[in-house]
Design a protein around this motif. Structure first.
Motif, mmCIF file in Angstrom:
data_model
loop_
_atom_site.group_PDB
_atom_site.id
_atom_site.type_symbol
_atom_site.label_atom_id
_atom_site.label_comp_id
_atom_site.label_asym_id
_atom_site.label_seq_id
_atom_site.Cartn_x
_atom_site.Cartn_y
_atom_site.Cartn_z
ATOM 1 N N VAL A 41 2.648 5.179 -3.700
ATOM 2 C CA VAL A 41 3.440 4.685 -4.815
ATOM 3 C C VAL A 41 4.002 3.320 -4.424
ATOM 4 O O VAL A 41 4.572 3.189 -3.340
ATOM 5 N N PRO A 42 3.864 2.301 -5.267
ATOM 6 C CA PRO A 42 4.443 1.007 -4.918
ATOM 7 C C PRO A 42 5.967 1.021 -5.036
ATOM 8 O O PRO A 42 6.521 1.660 -5.930
ATOM 9 N N HIS A 43 6.626 0.332 -4.100
ATOM 10 C CA HIS A 43 8.081 0.195 -4.153
ATOM 11 C C HIS A 43 8.450 -0.562 -5.425
ATOM 12 O O HIS A 43 7.788 -1.545 -5.777
ATOM 13 N N PRO A 44 9.512 -0.138 -6.139
ATOM 14 C CA PRO A 44 9.833 -0.778 -7.417
ATOM 15 C C PRO A 44 10.140 -2.276 -7.318
ATOM 16 O O PRO A 44 9.798 -3.044 -8.216
ATOM 17 N N LYS A 45 10.769 -2.693 -6.224
ATOM 18 C CA LYS A 45 11.157 -4.096 -6.103
ATOM 19 C C LYS A 45 10.179 -4.911 -5.263
ATOM 20 O O LYS A 45 9.791 -6.015 -5.636
ATOM 21 N N TYR A 46 9.778 -4.361 -4.120
ATOM 22 C CA TYR A 46 9.003 -5.150 -3.156
ATOM 23 C C TYR A 46 7.491 -4.933 -3.257
ATOM 24 O O TYR A 46 6.726 -5.720 -2.726
ATOM 25 N N GLY A 47 7.070 -3.860 -3.889
ATOM 26 C CA GLY A 47 5.644 -3.650 -4.099
ATOM 27 C C GLY A 47 4.895 -3.041 -2.927
ATOM 28 O O GLY A 47 3.706 -2.778 -3.027
ATOM 29 N N LYS A 52 4.279 9.230 -0.643
ATOM 30 C CA LYS A 52 5.111 10.295 -1.196
ATOM 31 C C LYS A 52 4.334 11.592 -1.089
ATOM 32 O O LYS A 52 3.108 11.612 -1.219
#
Length: 110
Positions: A41-47, A52
């Motif tokens: 899953v990509p991090h919401p801010k940093y990508g 998970k």
């Protein structure tokens, strides 16, 4: 001109059920396996991609899967408090199978 419909023609075809692939992490329960399904899953801010995990309890009628096996599971109706999945097939046997073969070779008389 009246059409006669049979019971089988009135029932709609079954919908496609959700399937996942994961590793068996516990086989201590009878007819139940604990399966871990990992996803990226990509991090919401940093990508950055993060791993998970989802833990699923799956029904295994024949007790054929063991720890380390890669299995395909399919969503099903609730079978117990935790079981909502069932094992469809063993995609790849795990390390337990290889270790069992080594034990038999070590115990063989020379």
């Amino acid at each position: 001109m009246t059409q006669t419909k049979t019971a089988s023609s009135q029932t709609p075809p079954r919908r496609h059920r959700r399937t996942e692939i994961g590793f068996v992490t516990s086989d201590k329960m009878t007819k139940t396996r604990r399966v871990v399904v990992e996803r990226l899953v990509p991090h919401p801010k940093y990508g950055k991609l993060l791993r998970k995990r989802t833990i699923c309890h799956a029904h295994d009628e024949a007790n054929s899967s063991h720890v380390g096996d890669l299995v395909e599971i399919m969503a099903t109706r609730p079978l117990s408090k935790l079981k909502r999945w069932r094992i469809v097939r063993i995609v790849r046997p795990g390390a337990q199978q290889a270790l069992a073969g080594e034990d038999e070779a070590a115990q063989a008389p020379t």
